[in-house]
Design a protein around this motif. Sequence first.
Motif, PDB file in Angstrom:
ATOM      1  N   PRO A  74       0.825  -1.226   0.000  1.00  0.00           N
ATOM      2  CA  PRO A  74       0.000   0.000   0.000  1.00  0.00           C
ATOM      3  C   PRO A  74       0.849   1.261   0.000  1.00  0.00           C
ATOM      4  CG  PRO A  74      -0.807  -1.558   1.616  1.00  0.00           C
ATOM      5  CD  PRO A  74       0.462  -2.148   1.060  1.00  0.00           C
ATOM      6  N   GLU A  75       1.994   1.243   0.691  1.00  0.00           N
ATOM      7  CA  GLU A  75       2.784   2.477   0.767  1.00  0.00           C
ATOM      8  C   GLU A  75       3.525   2.782  -0.513  1.00  0.00           C
ATOM      9  OE1 GLU A  75       2.674  -0.201   2.683  1.00  0.00           O
ATOM     10  OE2 GLU A  75       4.267  -0.129   4.178  1.00  0.00           O
ATOM     11  N   ASP A  76       3.579   1.789  -1.441  1.00  0.00           N
ATOM     12  CA  ASP A  76       4.246   2.035  -2.711  1.00  0.00           C
ATOM     13  C   ASP A  76       3.277   2.475  -3.801  1.00  0.00           C
ATOM     14  OD1 ASP A  76       6.650   1.447  -1.648  1.00  0.00           O
ATOM     15  OD2 ASP A  76       6.590  -0.678  -2.205  1.00  0.00           O
ATOM     16  N   LYS A  77       1.975   2.381  -3.502  1.00  0.00           N
ATOM     17  CA  LYS A  77       0.992   2.655  -4.557  1.00  0.00           C
ATOM     18  C   LYS A  77       0.906   4.145  -4.859  1.00  0.00           C
ATOM     19  CE  LYS A  77      -1.800  -1.413  -3.859  1.00  0.00           C
ATOM     20  NZ  LYS A  77      -2.838  -1.988  -2.990  1.00  0.00           N
ATOM     21  N   LYS A  78       0.866   4.479  -6.163  1.00  0.00           N
ATOM     22  CA  LYS A  78       0.692   5.878  -6.570  1.00  0.00           C
ATOM     23  C   LYS A  78      -0.737   6.301  -6.318  1.00  0.00           C
ATOM     24  CE  LYS A  78       2.455   5.785 -10.796  1.00  0.00           C
ATOM     25  NZ  LYS A  78       2.763   6.261 -12.139  1.00  0.00           N
ATOM     26  N   ARG A  79      -0.944   7.596  -6.218  1.00  0.00           N
ATOM     27  CA  ARG A  79      -2.308   8.098  -6.068  1.00  0.00           C
ATOM     28  C   ARG A  79      -2.719   8.749  -7.371  1.00  0.00           C
ATOM     29  NH1 ARG A  79      -4.288   8.444  -0.424  1.00  0.00           N
ATOM     30  NH2 ARG A  79      -2.754   7.127   0.620  1.00  0.00           N
ATOM     31  N   ILE A  80      -3.853   8.326  -7.924  1.00  0.00           N
ATOM     32  CA  ILE A  80      -4.296   8.874  -9.207  1.00  0.00           C
ATOM     33  C   ILE A  80      -5.730   9.361  -9.087  1.00  0.00           C
ATOM     34  CG2 ILE A  80      -2.772   7.471 -10.661  1.00  0.00           C
ATOM     35  CD1 ILE A  80      -5.151   5.595 -11.069  1.00  0.00           C
ATOM     36  N   THR A  81      -6.132  10.253  -9.968  1.00  0.00           N
ATOM     37  CA  THR A  81      -7.527  10.669 -10.036  1.00  0.00           C
ATOM     38  C   THR A  81      -8.118  10.062 -11.306  1.00  0.00           C
ATOM     39  OG1 THR A  81      -6.794  12.743  -9.099  1.00  0.00           O
ATOM     40  CG2 THR A  81      -9.046  12.681  -9.941  1.00  0.00           C
ATOM     41  N   PRO A  82      -8.995   9.069 -11.163  1.00  0.00           N
ATOM     42  CA  PRO A  82      -9.546   8.450 -12.371  1.00  0.00           C
ATOM     43  C   PRO A  82     -10.384   9.446 -13.155  1.00  0.00           C
ATOM     44  CG  PRO A  82     -10.055   7.181 -10.378  1.00  0.00           C
ATOM     45  CD  PRO A  82      -9.544   8.493  -9.932  1.00  0.00           C
ATOM     46  N   LYS A  83     -10.361   9.311 -14.469  1.00  0.00           N
ATOM     47  CA  LYS A  83     -11.183  10.191 -15.320  1.00  0.00           C
ATOM     48  C   LYS A  83     -12.656   9.930 -15.029  1.00  0.00           C
ATOM     49  CE  LYS A  83      -8.545  12.335 -18.606  1.00  0.00           C
ATOM     50  NZ  LYS A  83      -7.678  12.877 -17.552  1.00  0.00           N
ATOM     51  N   ARG A  84     -13.434  11.016 -14.971  1.00  0.00           N
ATOM     52  CA  ARG A  84     -14.860  10.854 -14.728  1.00  0.00           C
ATOM     53  C   ARG A  84     -15.614  11.131 -16.030  1.00  0.00           C
ATOM     54  NH1 ARG A  84     -15.299  15.013 -10.020  1.00  0.00           N
ATOM     55  NH2 ARG A  84     -13.806  15.995 -11.427  1.00  0.00           N
ATOM     56  N   PRO A  85     -16.864  10.679 -16.119  1.00  0.00           N
ATOM     57  CA  PRO A  85     -17.622  10.867 -17.376  1.00  0.00           C
ATOM     58  C   PRO A  85     -17.617  12.300 -17.860  1.00  0.00           C
ATOM     59  CG  PRO A  85     -18.870   9.520 -15.840  1.00  0.00           C
ATOM     60  CD  PRO A  85     -17.624   9.937 -15.117  1.00  0.00           C
ATOM     61  N   ARG A  86     -17.703  13.266 -16.937  1.00  0.00           N
ATOM     62  CA  ARG A  86     -17.814  14.664 -17.369  1.00  0.00           C
ATOM     63  C   ARG A  86     -16.582  15.125 -18.151  1.00  0.00           C
ATOM     64  NH1 ARG A  86     -17.146  18.057 -11.796  1.00  0.00           N
ATOM     65  NH2 ARG A  86     -19.009  16.898 -11.235  1.00  0.00           N
ATOM     66  N   ASP A  87     -15.418  14.484 -17.878  1.00  0.00           N
ATOM     67  CA  ASP A  87     -14.221  14.861 -18.616  1.00  0.00           C
ATOM     68  C   ASP A  87     -14.380  14.516 -20.095  1.00  0.00           C
ATOM     69  OD1 ASP A  87     -12.956  15.721 -16.283  1.00  0.00           O
ATOM     70  OD2 ASP A  87     -12.380  13.662 -15.795  1.00  0.00           O
ATOM     71  N   TYR A  88     -14.953  13.321 -20.344  1.00  0.00           N
ATOM     72  CA  TYR A  88     -15.149  12.909 -21.741  1.00  0.00           C
ATOM     73  C   TYR A  88     -16.228  13.750 -22.404  1.00  0.00           C
ATOM     74  CZ  TYR A  88     -12.363   9.005 -20.135  1.00  0.00           C
ATOM     75  OH  TYR A  88     -11.349   8.257 -19.601  1.00  0.00           O
ATOM     76  N   VAL A  89     -17.265  14.063 -21.640  1.00  0.00           N
ATOM     77  CA  VAL A  89     -18.365  14.868 -22.191  1.00  0.00           C
ATOM     78  C   VAL A  89     -17.834  16.230 -22.615  1.00  0.00           C
ATOM     79  CG1 VAL A  89     -20.529  16.024 -21.636  1.00  0.00           C
ATOM     80  CG2 VAL A  89     -20.165  13.657 -20.910  1.00  0.00           C
ATOM     81  N   ALA A  90     -16.993  16.845 -21.779  1.00  0.00           N
ATOM     82  CA  ALA A  90     -16.452  18.164 -22.103  1.00  0.00           C
ATOM     83  C   ALA A  90     -15.698  18.123 -23.426  1.00  0.00           C
ATOM     84  CB  ALA A  90     -15.529  18.633 -20.983  1.00  0.00           C
ATOM     85  N   TRP A  91     -14.865  17.086 -23.584  1.00  0.00           N
ATOM     86  CA  TRP A  91     -14.130  16.939 -24.842  1.00  0.00           C
ATOM     87  C   TRP A  91     -15.079  16.789 -26.020  1.00  0.00           C
ATOM     88  CZ3 TRP A  91      -9.611  18.229 -26.322  1.00  0.00           C
ATOM     89  CH2 TRP A  91      -8.561  18.276 -25.400  1.00  0.00           C
ATOM     90  N   ALA A  92     -16.075  15.912 -25.851  1.00  0.00           N
ATOM     91  CA  ALA A  92     -17.008  15.635 -26.941  1.00  0.00           C
ATOM     92  C   ALA A  92     -17.717  16.909 -27.377  1.00  0.00           C
ATOM     93  CB  ALA A  92     -18.018  14.575 -26.503  1.00  0.00           C
ATOM     94  N   VAL A  93     -18.210  17.683 -26.399  1.00  0.00           N
ATOM     95  CA  VAL A  93     -18.948  18.910 -26.725  1.00  0.00           C
ATOM     96  C   VAL A  93     -18.027  19.903 -27.433  1.00  0.00           C
ATOM     97  CG1 VAL A  93     -20.107  20.915 -25.731  1.00  0.00           C
ATOM     98  CG2 VAL A  93     -20.622  18.620 -24.872  1.00  0.00           C
ATOM     99  N   ALA A  94     -16.801  20.085 -26.905  1.00  0.00           N
ATOM    100  CA  ALA A  94     -15.874  21.046 -27.502  1.00  0.00           C
ATOM    101  C   ALA A  94     -15.557  20.670 -28.939  1.00  0.00           C
ATOM    102  CB  ALA A  94     -14.592  21.121 -26.678  1.00  0.00           C
ATOM    103  N   ILE A  95     -15.291  19.372 -29.165  1.00  0.00           N
ATOM    104  CA  ILE A  95     -14.964  18.926 -30.527  1.00  0.00           C
ATOM    105  C   ILE A  95     -16.162  19.112 -31.455  1.00  0.00           C
ATOM    106  CG2 ILE A  95     -14.447  16.855 -31.912  1.00  0.00           C
ATOM    107  CD1 ILE A  95     -12.654  15.977 -29.524  1.00  0.00           C
ATOM    108  N   ALA A  96     -17.346  18.832 -30.938  1.00  0.00           N
ATOM    109  CA  ALA A  96     -18.548  18.983 -31.753  1.00  0.00           C
ATOM    110  C   ALA A  96     -18.732  20.428 -32.193  1.00  0.00           C
ATOM    111  CB  ALA A  96     -19.771  18.499 -30.965  1.00  0.00           C
ATOM    112  N   ILE A  97     -18.512  21.368 -31.260  1.00  0.00           N
ATOM    113  CA  ILE A  97     -18.698  22.786 -31.586  1.00  0.00           C
ATOM    114  C   ILE A  97     -17.696  23.221 -32.643  1.00  0.00           C
ATOM    115  CG2 ILE A  97     -18.425  25.129 -30.692  1.00  0.00           C
ATOM    116  CD1 ILE A  97     -19.653  24.090 -28.051  1.00  0.00           C
TER     117      ILE A  97
END
Lengths: 324, 255
Positions: free
Chosen positions: A19-42
Amino acid sequence: MDVIDTTMTRSRPVPLLLPEDKKRITPKRPRDYVAWAVAIAIVAGLVWTAVTNENYHWPVVFSYFTTETILEGLLVTLFLTAASMTLGTLLGLVLAVMRMSPQRPVSGLAQLYIAFFRGTPVLVQLIFWFNIAALYPHLSIGIPFTGVSTPVDVNAIMTPMTAAVVGLTLNQAAYMSEIIRGGFASVSRGQHEAAESLGMSGFTKLRHVIIPQTMPAVIPATGNQVIGMLKETSLVSVLGVADLLQSAQAIYARNYQTIPLLIVASLWYLIMTLVLSVPQSMIERRFSRSTRTRLTPAATSAGPGTGPGAGAGQAVPTTRESLL
Amino acid sequence: MNADGTIVARKLCKSFGRHQVLRDIDLTVKAGEISCIIGPSGSGKSTLLRCVNGLETVDRGVLKVNGEDFGYVEKDDAYHAVRPKRLAEQRARIGMVFQQFNLFPNMTAESNVMSGPVLVHKKDRAASRERAQELLARVGLEGCGHKYPAQLSGGQQQRVAIARALAMDPTIMLFDEPTSALDPERVGEVLSVMRDLAGNGMTMLLVTHEMGFAREVADEILFMDEGIAVERGDAREVLANPREKRTKAFLERVL
């Protein structure tokens, strides 16, 4: 159950991490993908309509993009920007120093100037200067109370170009003086006192001690003003000065290709503002050199209003190197 | 008679608005003497020091520095303020060291020290640089000349500030709580520079909370409270046997 568990770990060997060797990460959440999708669409939609809508007449845009008339207009725009920024900054510096004068009449005059030129629209000022001859048709340049003087025909002097430079400069000076005054205010009282206690005269103090220290505050704001001024020069088209916008207008008045030529002008304005932002960030970095290290603990003890314990006092030897 | 390095004040008065910060202050500092001003905060001691080099103006009273009226000339009806140029000349002969150092952050340590001689006395750059290096060495900062103030510790900055003041060859050095903004461990290095100066016969007037230092080097002590010079006398005498009750109470609190 036990059996299944062991087989699963065998089939997918996971490296055993403590456990003390494990990195800490923030998993991507759905809203991150949605933001990309909307921006690309526009963006895709905008590109699509720009390409498919015939009314943009892109071939016309490209054919006029580097015409002589447009390029000449570009030069006029650049000249107007450079001239009125330079003159406006110099006059602004004078106004800022006047504004801070302990003598009431001097600071009052500067205040009056600033109030007037910031309180009226630039467009109105430009037209006003162009028509100044209606107010003062003849001026005499000479030495007061002597016979020496030369009459000047104001109408002949106040060409559209002169009116443009005068109008933009006087207006810019009012704004620049406020920016410079803000820069002066950012320099601590102690700097004035230190310079005075060495016996420096007012001018030496300003020139060598105070003004250099105003630069980190003044430069970024001035950069914005330059970019603003570049766009503001388009107003002079009402006086008939052949700047970028006026040149584009002159062409579409003949061939009725209004939109393509406005696009040509806009693209040039956009290119110039982007190009201008490069030297701005370079100058910004150059002037913040000696002050950047203020962020270090050693430096906070030099600043005014140091609380107890703020003067950590250690030199931070690596800071400067890491900045360069 | 040469009166360089002397300060004489008689019945100095100074108000900020309605608040009177200096009430009839008398002060005499002879050439080569070290005088300490002590007292609680808000007692007017910094204001008094700042009056001596014109950072504050005096409302009433006599103030002679280096034997001449400071910042004003005596006329029949009143003291008339001198022109800024004359005031600057008078100030250039007095060194001032501030609590917050006030080094010029846009200049290196060396340029800070050179700034007075080059910009005010219009002296030759190369000679001034050499002198600046000597002075930096004297305050124990050999080889730090190329550094910017932000790269120096508080104690180092204050020593550069002392070197900068010395570069003007002042007849008098004023210190306004020079060690108050420093880490306790850095106080010693600044005090030792000041001790060295005192040993070389520089006239010094300092506002300080360092009672140990005052006892060691000061010739005279002035104790101020609420704008009044409560007690003035031989430094060791005042610190050991204060005559006034207020002095005694103050010393009991700080020692």
